[in-house]
Design an enzyme around this catalytic site. Structure first.
Site, short mmCIF file in Angstrom:
data_model
loop_
_atom_site.label_atom_id
_atom_site.label_comp_id
_atom_site.label_asym_id
_atom_site.label_seq_id
_atom_site.Cartn_x
_atom_site.Cartn_y
_atom_site.Cartn_z
N SER B 15 1.06 -1.15 0.12
CA SER B 15 0.15 -0.06 -0.02
C SER B 15 0.82 1.38 -0.09
O SER B 15 1.68 1.27 -0.99
CB SER B 15 -0.93 -0.21 1.07
OG SER B 15 -2.41 1.15 1.01
N HIS B 42 -2.29 -0.94 -3.44
CA HIS B 42 -3.38 -0.23 -3.54
C HIS B 42 -3.19 1.34 -4.67
O HIS B 42 -2.45 1.59 -4.46
CB HIS B 42 -3.96 0.53 -2.12
CG HIS B 42 -4.30 -0.93 -1.03
ND1 HIS B 42 -3.90 -0.52 0.51
CD2 HIS B 42 -4.37 -2.01 -1.38
CE1 HIS B 42 -4.63 -2.26 0.63
NE2 HIS B 42 -4.88 -2.64 -0.28
N ASP B 135 -4.56 -4.20 5.35
CA ASP B 135 -5.05 -5.24 4.34
C ASP B 135 -3.74 -6.40 4.62
O ASP B 135 -3.45 -6.25 4.14
CB ASP B 135 -5.21 -4.75 3.30
CG ASP B 135 -6.12 -5.37 2.33
OD1 ASP B 135 -6.72 -6.00 2.75
OD2 ASP B 135 -5.89 -4.63 0.89
#
Lengths: 281, 192
Positions: B15, B42, B135
């Site tokens: 991310s 992401h 996540d």
């Protein structure tokens, strides 16, 4: 431990297949050729919320309780959508496709898998601004009756309108999106005049057949959920719905390349996944 | 212990800070490294996938956006497209969906890892890199449950440490390493 994991995975997959089969046999909704990984995620999600002991309990509940099945249908419906989603696509429609349609005395559009209708109204607005809407008939279909009802209502949370407005402007909107809705206690209700030439109806791409000849088919981000066999069946429906020179619009990550009906189409605007049905010589 | 032919694919999730971590990872891979690498980074929903162009500079692995129904090939790296979840089917083909966000993300690392764990079982390597949320933690746990290998970037070396930290708290991972070391380990595992 690993062995147990593998066995419980296998058992779970069998139970899920049985559940999918039970829903088909009892209610006629056929998810057997949907993406397995997707169906499994959605069903396990429902299972976790349901508090049931195992998937087999979900089978019993599905057979006995239509409301529970409606919930599963909702889980397996694609409800993530927005007005003017992928603005570049709508811009291409406006600038490159509509000029082709200008010469048609009457335009028929089939929006297959329209979900809650945001993209159908986007089309209606676009056609209105280009002076085409009055001679257009849009068939907007989805397999899920609850979602079709939502689409027909055309009421969306007001807090989404900002995002939709940005899309609308990027798509080359000629006015303001707020010209097309009224506000009522936190909701935006799309104007009735936009609905005039739209027929909302349930139609199941998996089990139903062709219902009309149309000039343009829009089916975006639906085929990605289907396996190759089912994708082919659905593309055949589109082939049979489109005359020569008819247009097919798919989602940004979908294409016809691997379809057995590939030869029936030419890419017209490849980047936006807009195809034209070939002229037979 | 020999790893010969055990591993068939690598999944990686990143991310915030992921671009630099992925560059370093790719730079560290052997010339002959050829396991498919499947990546969720992401990314903003409307972004062009610029990462593809950048990462293609760093290794012979051909980097591209994952297409639906595609089978991951040796010698390729795949990035989940912006605004789509990437799932692995039992037959290893890719599925793309636009379901709700998971952990506020689409693509979500958990979605990739959980489906990949079931598809590849003990033949999968999962890697969590830098990032600002949690996540991937559940997904990495699942990879371990199915006998795969779990690797996490050392939070001390991560641009943003929450995602690696969350992964380490959720699972007993196999390795906690900096990115250069992760690349070296992958080289070893791929050689068998």
């Amino acid at each position: 431990m690993k062995k147990n994991q593998n066995e419980s995975l296998e058992n779970q997959d069998i139970e899920i297949r049985l559940l999918v089969d039970a829903i088909y046999q009892k209610y006629g909704y056929d998810f057997r050729n949907y993406s397995q990984a997707h169906v499994k995620r959605r069903i396990l999600n429902r299972f976790n919320l349901s508090g049931m002991k195992n998937i087999t309990d979900m089978i019993h509940e599905s057979l006995a309780n239509r409301k529970f099945v409606d919930q599963i249908l909702m889980d397996l419906s694609i409800t993530v959508t927005e007005m003017f989603r992928d603005p570049a696509f709508y811009k291409a429609l406006r600038e490159e496709i509509f000029p082709l349609l200008q010469s048609y005395p009457f335009i028929k559009i089939w929006h297959a898998g329209c979900s809650s209708g945001e993209e159908v109204y986007s089309m209606a607005i676009l056609m209105k601004e280009e002076g085409l809407y009055e001679r257009t008939q849009i068939y907007a279909t989805d397999f899920n009756p609850v979602i079709i009802k939502q689409a027909k209502d055309g009421v969306y949370p007001l807090n989404r309108m900002k995002e939709f407005s940005v899309n609308y402007q990027k798509a080359g909107g000629k006015g303001s999106l707020s010209d097309y809705y009224t506000i009522n206690s936190g909701d935006a209700k799309l104007l009735e005049i936009l609905k005039k030439n739209i027929v909302f109806a349930t139609h199941n791409l998996v089990t139903d057949s062709v219902f009309a000849e149309v000039n343009l088919v829009i089916c975006r981000n639906v085929l990605i959920y289907f396996d190759r066999y089912l994708q082919d069946r659905v593309i055949k429906l589109f082939v049979d719905s489109l005359p020569e020179g008819g247009l097919l619009c798919l989602g940004s990550k979908e294409n016809l390349q691997f379809s057995s009906h590939y030869h029936e189409f030419n890419p017209l605007i490849p980047k936006e996944k807009i195809y034209i049905r070939k002229y037979l010589l | 212990m020999t790893y010969r032919k055990q591993y068939k694919a690598v999944v990686a999730g990143a991310s915030a800070g992921g671009l630099n971590a992925l560059k370093t990872l790719f730079r560290g891979l052997d010339e002959q490294f050829d396991l498919p690498v499947i990546i969720v980074q992401h990314i903003s929903p409307n972004a062009e996938n610029y990462l593809i162009h950048i990462l293609n500079e760093f290794h012979k692995l051909k980097v591209r956006e994952a297409d639906e129904k595609e089978v991951p090939q040796n010698g390729f790296a795949y990035l989940a497209p912006p605004n789509y979840h990437l799932l692995i089917e039992p037959d290893h083909t890719f599925t793309l969906t636009i379901d709700e966000r998971v952990n506020y993300a689409r693509p979500s690392i958990d979605v990739l890892f959980e489906t990949a764990a079931e598809a590849y079982k003990d033949q999968l390597i999962g890697i969590i890199l830098t990032g600002a949320n949690n996540d991937g933690s559940k997904g990495l746990k699942k990879i371990k449950e199915f006998g795969g290998m779990a690797i996490v970037q050392d939070p001390e070396t991560a641009e943003v440490d929450s995602m690696p930290k969350a992964a380490i708290q959720t699972t007993v991972v196999d390795y906690i390493l900096n990115v250069e070391e992760i690349a070296a380990l992958l080289n070893k595992l791929a050689r068998g």
